[in-house]
Enzyme design. Structure first.
Site, PDB file in Angstrom:
ATOM      1  CE1 TYR A  32      -4.177  -1.558  -0.171  1.00  0.00           C
ATOM      2  CE2 TYR A  32      -3.162  -3.122   1.355  1.00  0.00           C
ATOM      3  CZ  TYR A  32      -4.181  -2.789   0.484  1.00  0.00           C
ATOM      4  OH  TYR A  32      -5.199  -3.673   0.233  1.00  0.00           O
ATOM      5  CD  GLN A  76     -16.947  -0.323  -6.568  1.00  0.00           C
ATOM      6  OE1 GLN A  76     -16.679  -0.159  -7.757  1.00  0.00           O
ATOM      7  NE2 GLN A  76     -17.590  -1.376  -6.153  1.00  0.00           N
ATOM      8  CG  HIS A  88     -13.705  -0.246  -1.418  1.00  0.00           C
ATOM      9  ND1 HIS A  88     -13.694  -0.785  -2.682  1.00  0.00           N
ATOM     10  CD2 HIS A  88     -14.774  -0.793  -0.802  1.00  0.00           C
ATOM     11  CE1 HIS A  88     -14.717  -1.619  -2.819  1.00  0.00           C
ATOM     12  NE2 HIS A  88     -15.386  -1.643  -1.688  1.00  0.00           N
ATOM     13  CB  CYS A 136      -3.544   5.196  15.686  1.00  0.00           C
ATOM     14  SG  CYS A 136      -2.662   4.436  17.065  1.00  0.00           S
ATOM     15  CB  THR A 180     -17.809  -0.149 -10.897  1.00  0.00           C
ATOM     16  OG1 THR A 180     -18.172  -1.308 -10.139  1.00  0.00           O
ATOM     17  CG2 THR A 180     -19.048   0.681 -11.158  1.00  0.00           C
ATOM     18  CB  ALA A 211     -14.812   6.761 -17.444  1.00  0.00           C
TER      19      ALA A 211
HETATM   20 ZN   LIG Z   1      -2.011   6.362  18.271  1.00  0.00          ZN
END
Ligand SMILES: [Zn+2]
Length: 242
Positions: A60, A97, A115, A123, A187, A231
């Site tokens: 990520y 999404q 999402h 945290c 989508t 699109a």
């Molecule tokens: Zn924290």
């Protein structure tokens, strides 16, 4: 192709997916390259967040770096401009999404990111103020720690086996109850929750339009119309903002 006529609609729900961001060069989860799904699945199990954090941040973090340098494309800008034109005349709910933050960067307002977002972290300590997602553009080499409590941070992404963000989902469901026009753009339309959204819109009596590069994988009785194409090419005309 003619622009859609919006003056008869009062409660419009727009759902966007990866097809809207494809022209910005971001990899799609399923798309032709297909590699992203293979990479994301093993690190995205919401039941094993702490254990998976190092691998999760590797993947990520890289996707975050990609989103930061990506630019919104004509599809994002068309939607934002269209919202500005129609926001006084109709209730418009834009739900995505996508996790790249590009709708907001194109200046769409009130985007519901069901999402989550690559551009936020939170945290793991539920009692910490940073448990509320905050903007975070850092691309860490290792698991980043919370500046308040020292616990680990996670990307603010809805992982597999995790519920969708409640507040956003409630907002969408309320809008769908009185929806008279539903657009699904870029989508596949067949995976929950988008498959459920179109069904709710259909049940509310809405006009339902599927706008995508490729036809539905599984025919849906709930989409009344299909418009095929990219699109970024379709939306400026369809939305009447070209
Ligand atoms: Zn924290």
């Amino acid at each position: 192709m003619n622009p859609l006529q919006f003056q008869n609609y009062h409660q419009i729900v727009v759902l966007t997916g990866a097809g809207v961001s494809a022209a910005s060069g971001l990899p799609t989860f399923r798309g032709p390259s297909g590699g992203l799904a293979q990479e994301l699945l093993p690190v995205s199990d919401g039941r094993r967040v702490r254990e998976l954090l190092p691998q999760m941040w590797q993947v990520y973090g890289r996707l975050r770096a990609g989103s930061i340098v990506a630019h919104p494309n004509a599809a994002h800008f068309a939607l934002a401009k269209w919202q500005q034109v129609w926001q006084d005349k109709a209730q418009i709910t834009l739900v995505t999404q996508n996790v790249d933050g590009l709708h907001t960067r194109a200046e769409s307002e009130g985007v519901i990111e069901i999402h989550g977002s690559l551009l936020r972290s939170r945290c793991l300590n539920p009692t910490c103020p940073n448990a509320t997602p905050f903007e975070d553009l850092a691309v860490p080499d290792e698991v980043p720690l919370c500046s308040i409590c020292g616990d680990a941070l996670r990307p603010d992404i809805t992982l597999f086996n995790e519920p969708l963000p409640l507040e956003g989902l409630h907002h969408v469901k309320r809008a769908l109850r009185f929806c008279d026009l539903f657009l699904a753009i870029g989508t596949s339309g067949t995976v929950a929750p988008s498959s459920e959204f179109v069904r709710s819109a259909f049940d509310a009596g809405a006009r339902t339009i599927f706008i995508n590069l490729t036809p539905l994988e599984i025919a849906s009785p709930y989409f009344g119309e299909t418009i095929l194409g990219r699109a970024e090419e379709l939306l400026p005309t369809l939305l009447g903002v070209s």
